[in-house]
Write an enzyme that holds these catalytic residues in place. Structure first.
Site, PDB file in Angstrom:
ATOM      1  N   HIS A  90     -17.174  11.664   0.319  1.00  0.00           N
ATOM      2  CA  HIS A  90     -16.574  12.150   1.565  1.00  0.00           C
ATOM      3  C   HIS A  90     -16.326  13.637   1.444  1.00  0.00           C
ATOM      4  O   HIS A  90     -15.930  14.135   0.393  1.00  0.00           O
ATOM      5  CB  HIS A  90     -15.257  11.425   1.868  1.00  0.00           C
ATOM      6  CG  HIS A  90     -14.320  11.382   0.700  1.00  0.00           C
ATOM      7  ND1 HIS A  90     -14.455  10.476  -0.333  1.00  0.00           N
ATOM      8  CD2 HIS A  90     -13.247  12.153   0.382  1.00  0.00           C
ATOM      9  CE1 HIS A  90     -13.509  10.683  -1.222  1.00  0.00           C
ATOM     10  NE2 HIS A  90     -12.760  11.708  -0.820  1.00  0.00           N
ATOM     11  N   ILE A 135      -5.793  10.063   6.727  1.00  0.00           N
ATOM     12  CA  ILE A 135      -4.553   9.324   6.987  1.00  0.00           C
ATOM     13  C   ILE A 135      -3.332  10.083   6.466  1.00  0.00           C
ATOM     14  O   ILE A 135      -2.202   9.832   6.896  1.00  0.00           O
ATOM     15  CB  ILE A 135      -4.655   7.908   6.354  1.00  0.00           C
ATOM     16  CG1 ILE A 135      -3.743   6.928   7.054  1.00  0.00           C
ATOM     17  CG2 ILE A 135      -4.401   7.939   4.847  1.00  0.00           C
ATOM     18  CD1 ILE A 135      -4.027   5.465   6.715  1.00  0.00           C
TER      19      ILE A 135
HETATM   20  P1  AMP Z   1     -10.109  12.014  -2.338  1.00  0.00           P
HETATM   21  O1  AMP Z   1      -8.748  12.119  -2.978  1.00  0.00           O
HETATM   22  O2  AMP Z   1     -10.908  13.293  -2.362  1.00  0.00           O
HETATM   23  O3  AMP Z   1     -10.882  10.820  -2.872  1.00  0.00           O
HETATM   24  O4  AMP Z   1      -9.837  11.777  -0.810  1.00  0.00           O
HETATM   25  C1  AMP Z   1      -9.545  10.529  -0.272  1.00  0.00           C
HETATM   26  C2  AMP Z   1      -8.848  10.793   1.024  1.00  0.00           C
HETATM   27  O5  AMP Z   1      -8.905   9.624   1.801  1.00  0.00           O
HETATM   28  C3  AMP Z   1      -7.376  11.172   0.870  1.00  0.00           C
HETATM   29  O6  AMP Z   1      -7.151  12.465   1.445  1.00  0.00           O
HETATM   30  C4  AMP Z   1      -6.648  10.062   1.633  1.00  0.00           C
HETATM   31  O7  AMP Z   1      -5.528  10.537   2.337  1.00  0.00           O
HETATM   32  C5  AMP Z   1      -7.734   9.558   2.558  1.00  0.00           C
HETATM   33  N1  AMP Z   1      -7.598   8.173   3.002  1.00  0.00           N
HETATM   34  C6  AMP Z   1      -7.283   7.102   2.235  1.00  0.00           C
HETATM   35  N2  AMP Z   1      -7.279   5.983   2.994  1.00  0.00           N
HETATM   36  C7  AMP Z   1      -7.605   6.368   4.255  1.00  0.00           C
HETATM   37  C8  AMP Z   1      -7.755   5.686   5.496  1.00  0.00           C
HETATM   38  N3  AMP Z   1      -7.580   4.338   5.605  1.00  0.00           N
HETATM   39  N4  AMP Z   1      -8.073   6.406   6.593  1.00  0.00           N
HETATM   40  C9  AMP Z   1      -8.243   7.744   6.511  1.00  0.00           C
HETATM   41  N5  AMP Z   1      -8.131   8.449   5.373  1.00  0.00           N
HETATM   42  C10 AMP Z   1      -7.801   7.774   4.261  1.00  0.00           C
END
Ligand code: AMP
Ligand code: ZN
Length: 113
Positions: A99, A32
């Site tokens: 992820h 996102i």
């Molecule tokens: P991390 O910081 O490694 O835990 O990565 C989490 C990632 O999830 C970040 O890059 C966010 O931008 C992404 N993220 C958070 N909410 C969403 C969402 N609803 N859809 C897609 N990506 C998301």
């Protein structure tokens, strides 16, 4: 499945996502807040909190996450990319459902900050 987990909610369809690949075990969707021209996440549908809690029974599943990430990058026309897992807050983990980030489409420095 974890009731309050953001990515479990995406798996269940309760929160929308821009999906790039999905099957019964894994899901790939665009981040996102993209940090590169191509930035998507690949997750197992199974709730695993992070790299530090991957069990022996998950080894094949995590290999698939890596393969799907590579195949989606190739489908998006990107040959050079980075695949990243963050474990723990100090390492930048904000969502506690494992992820893999796939970032590409620009040059990137190593090591990251
Ligand atoms: P991390 O910081 O490694 O835990 O990565 C989490 C990632 O999830 C970040 O890059 C966010 O931008 C992404 N993220 C958070 N909410 C969403 C969402 N609803 N859809 C897609 N990506 C998301
Ligand atoms: Zn989850």
């Amino acid at each position: 499945m974890s009731d309050n987990c953001l990515f479990c909610k995406i798996v269940r369809g309760e929160i929308p996502a821009d999906k790039l690949y999905e099957d019964d075990e894994v899901l790939a969707f665009r981040d996102i807040s993209p940090q590169a021209p191509l930035h998507f996440l690949v997750i197992p549908k199974k709730h695993i909190s992070g790299p530090g809690t991957v069990g022996q029974e998950d080894e094949k599943l995590l290999g698939k996450v890596m393969r799907v990430g590579s195949e989606v990058a190739a489908k998006e026309g990107i040959k050079h990319y980075r695949q990243v897992f963050n474990n723990g807050e100090e390492a930048g983990q904000t969502v506690f459902h494992i992820h893999m980030h796939v970032l590409g489409g620009r040059s990137m420095n190593w090591p990251p900050g």
